[in-house]
Design a protein around this motif. Sequence first.
Motif, PDB file in Angstrom:
ATOM      1  N   LYS A 104     -28.463  -9.632 -20.073  1.00 19.63           N
ATOM      2  CA  LYS A 104     -28.031  -8.549 -20.949  1.00 19.63           C
ATOM      3  C   LYS A 104     -26.929  -9.039 -21.875  1.00 19.63           C
ATOM      4  N   LYS A 105     -26.890  -8.430 -23.040  1.00 20.71           N
ATOM      5  CA  LYS A 105     -25.796  -8.655 -23.974  1.00 20.71           C
ATOM      6  C   LYS A 105     -24.933  -7.406 -23.976  1.00 20.71           C
ATOM      7  N   LEU A 106     -23.762  -7.519 -23.383  1.00 18.49           N
ATOM      8  CA  LEU A 106     -22.866  -6.373 -23.276  1.00 18.49           C
ATOM      9  C   LEU A 106     -22.104  -6.206 -24.582  1.00 18.49           C
ATOM     10  N   SER A 107     -22.172  -4.999 -25.129  1.00 16.25           N
ATOM     11  CA  SER A 107     -21.431  -4.697 -26.351  1.00 16.25           C
ATOM     12  C   SER A 107     -19.951  -4.511 -26.033  1.00 16.25           C
ATOM     13  N   LYS A 108     -19.161  -4.355 -27.078  1.00 14.11           N
ATOM     14  CA  LYS A 108     -17.728  -4.135 -26.868  1.00 14.11           C
ATOM     15  C   LYS A 108     -17.470  -2.861 -26.072  1.00 14.11           C
ATOM     16  N   LEU A 114     -16.860  -1.239 -18.487  1.00 12.61           N
ATOM     17  CA  LEU A 114     -16.855  -1.982 -17.227  1.00 12.61           C
ATOM     18  C   LEU A 114     -15.443  -2.402 -16.837  1.00 12.61           C
ATOM     19  N   ARG A 115     -14.629  -2.755 -17.825  1.00  9.68           N
ATOM     20  CA  ARG A 115     -13.250  -3.132 -17.523  1.00  9.68           C
ATOM     21  C   ARG A 115     -12.479  -1.956 -16.927  1.00  9.68           C
ATOM     22  N   VAL A 183     -17.928 -13.074 -14.530  1.00  9.73           N
ATOM     23  CA  VAL A 183     -17.897 -13.023 -15.986  1.00  9.73           C
ATOM     24  C   VAL A 183     -16.591 -12.367 -16.411  1.00  9.73           C
ATOM     25  N   ASP A 184     -15.854 -13.012 -17.272  1.00 11.96           N
ATOM     26  CA  ASP A 184     -14.553 -12.524 -17.726  1.00 11.96           C
ATOM     27  C   ASP A 184     -14.761 -11.417 -18.766  1.00 11.96           C
ATOM     28  N   LEU A 185     -14.209 -10.243 -18.474  1.00  9.15           N
ATOM     29  CA  LEU A 185     -14.311  -9.100 -19.391  1.00  9.15           C
ATOM     30  C   LEU A 185     -12.946  -8.696 -19.927  1.00  9.15           C
ATOM     31  N   THR A 186     -11.989  -9.603 -19.898  1.00 13.33           N
ATOM     32  CA  THR A 186     -10.624  -9.257 -20.298  1.00 13.33           C
ATOM     33  C   THR A 186     -10.531  -8.952 -21.783  1.00 13.33           C
ATOM     34  N   GLU A 190     -18.230  -9.088 -27.383  1.00 16.51           N
ATOM     35  CA  GLU A 190     -19.556  -9.066 -26.785  1.00 16.51           C
ATOM     36  C   GLU A 190     -19.713 -10.229 -25.811  1.00 16.51           C
ATOM     37  N   VAL A 191     -20.415  -9.946 -24.710  1.00 15.48           N
ATOM     38  CA  VAL A 191     -20.562 -10.944 -23.649  1.00 15.48           C
ATOM     39  C   VAL A 191     -22.028 -10.997 -23.227  1.00 15.48           C
ATOM     40  N   ASN A 192     -22.555 -12.188 -23.101  1.00 19.55           N
ATOM     41  CA  ASN A 192     -23.898 -12.384 -22.551  1.00 19.55           C
ATOM     42  C   ASN A 192     -23.789 -12.574 -21.038  1.00 19.55           C
TER      43      ASN A 192
END
Length: 595
Positions: A104-108, A114-115, A183-186, A190-192
């Motif tokens: 998945k590609k997580l949007s901002k 999630l954060r 996976v770092d969400l700090t 966008e994060v894959n």
Amino acid sequence: MVGLPKVLYVTLVLLICIGSQVESDDSNHRYNKGDIVPFYANKVGPFHNAQETYAYYDLPFCSPETLIEKKLNLGEMLNGDRLVSAPYKLEFLVDKDYEVLCSKKLSKSDVSQLRSVIEMDYYTQMYYDDLPIWAFIGQTRRNYTDERIKNQYFLYTHSIFEVFYNEDRVIEVTCKMVGDSLVDLTDDKEVNVKFIYSVKWSVTEQSFYKRMEKYIGSAFLPRHLSIHHHSIAYSSVAIFILIICLVTFYVLVLNKDISKNLNDVEEDQVDDDQEATGWKKIHGDVFRFPKHKSLFAAALGSGTHLLLLIVSVLVMGLMGYFQPYVRGVFWNALVIAYAVTSVVSGYTSVSFYFQHEGTTSMKNLLLTAGLYFGPLFLTFGFLNSVAIFYGVTAALPLEAIVILALLLIFLALPLLLLGGYVGKNTASDFHAPCRTSKCPKEIPRLRWYRGLLPQMALAGILPLSVVYVQLYYIFATVWGHRVYTLYTIMFVVFIFLLITTALVSVALTYFQLAAEDHQWWWRSFFCGGSTGLYIYGYGIYYYFCRTDMTGFMQTSFFFGYMACVCYGIFLVLGSVGFRASLLLVHYLYAAIKCD
């Protein structure tokens, strides 16, 4: 009271039928190698707010190609369960290593969401072959290298499932989130993400019929059991001391006083030692019917109804019907038992009302029906609206509301009317051992500590001490994640609570009569029920001092439903206190010659 045994017999038969329906069916829990085992995702929510749970796919998780919602029963909907098909494929006896669930590609906005849930310790709950699975979504770490960033937020992406089996049955399942694939969400970017999972099957000798013992065994450690045993011992000693005090008082004072005045208690002859024998001076008023007798009868009927409901639920718990994490069983039994036992409410209220020269049974029945259910319905309506606004799974769907309405209209209400009809036709006259005078005697001015509020404050202390230890575990079960399975201890403590309430009410009623205060009917009810107010006070302490619950939704649910529960306890113990006091008053004035 001729019809009461028949009413109780019918009620108990119906409750046995309820119990026979709540046992789980295990015929569909057998699999062959490669079979698809039912796997459902349930809900997510903050760990500290047990009632604040949301649908699983409200968060940007991997979803299956075809999303299937499981058909839920009423109990599951009341419990806030919302089961949908999970994306994982855990075939029976098939091991897997690093199976890709999805990429998945997580949007901002997804990263921000999630954060925030990781910061609030969100967890997920799923069911595999009806066995519960819990897992946290991520973790936070303190950042010591960059002063601008206090915490770092990491998302778990690798789940390891270990499943234990015995022949063709699933016995246990655990889920471990691996910390080496985070996976770092700090940062807001966008994060894959690639979600993966592994499955390992292990054999066990545990029996299928004992697979729930894992949750029972982990519910209470040996030291916790020791605390429960000590609480029962303390309660037993407290009741024993109270009984000894009352027996001593009876032998040294009351019995001697009754024997001395068996044949000499005319009103003009009771002038000696008025403080000690003042209760004999009000024999012409003590059986005067209370004010608002229809309301009093309704309170007595509602309290008796809820008392039978509590006893029936505890008995079903003792018989092993409420296994932990068997979805919906407890709530199904509770709702149906409430409806079935409403026959006792109608019977008790109307029979008591007509014994005391009542005239309009329908008005009394309507008052009985609404005395407890009315506040409960209003509270539920408000809190359900709050739940809908917040979008939590505690909001009942329309289907559940319709089922509840049908149960009330076609089961509870007819049984209430049936009980009222039986009570009206079997009610006998109220036989008082003393004739009631035409004009009530004036109550002398009493000291402040003999007032209603001081007496209620005094009456609730000892019963609260009997159940104080159990309250924490019950609260931690209802408003937290603890599992309570010690129904034997709970039943014993509840019996102790009833005995203590009865003894305290008897003592306070006697002292009230000794002070020549003949308005004991409502007083005994309020003093008996005062423990419910103490329990609500303990709830306030528990919320602010023993938990980390936060937010308007959780706060409103806690204090709203606790108000309904404590109000019910007030009615239950109030009816017990009045019944015990009535026995005392009958005994006192039947033992002397009043007329």
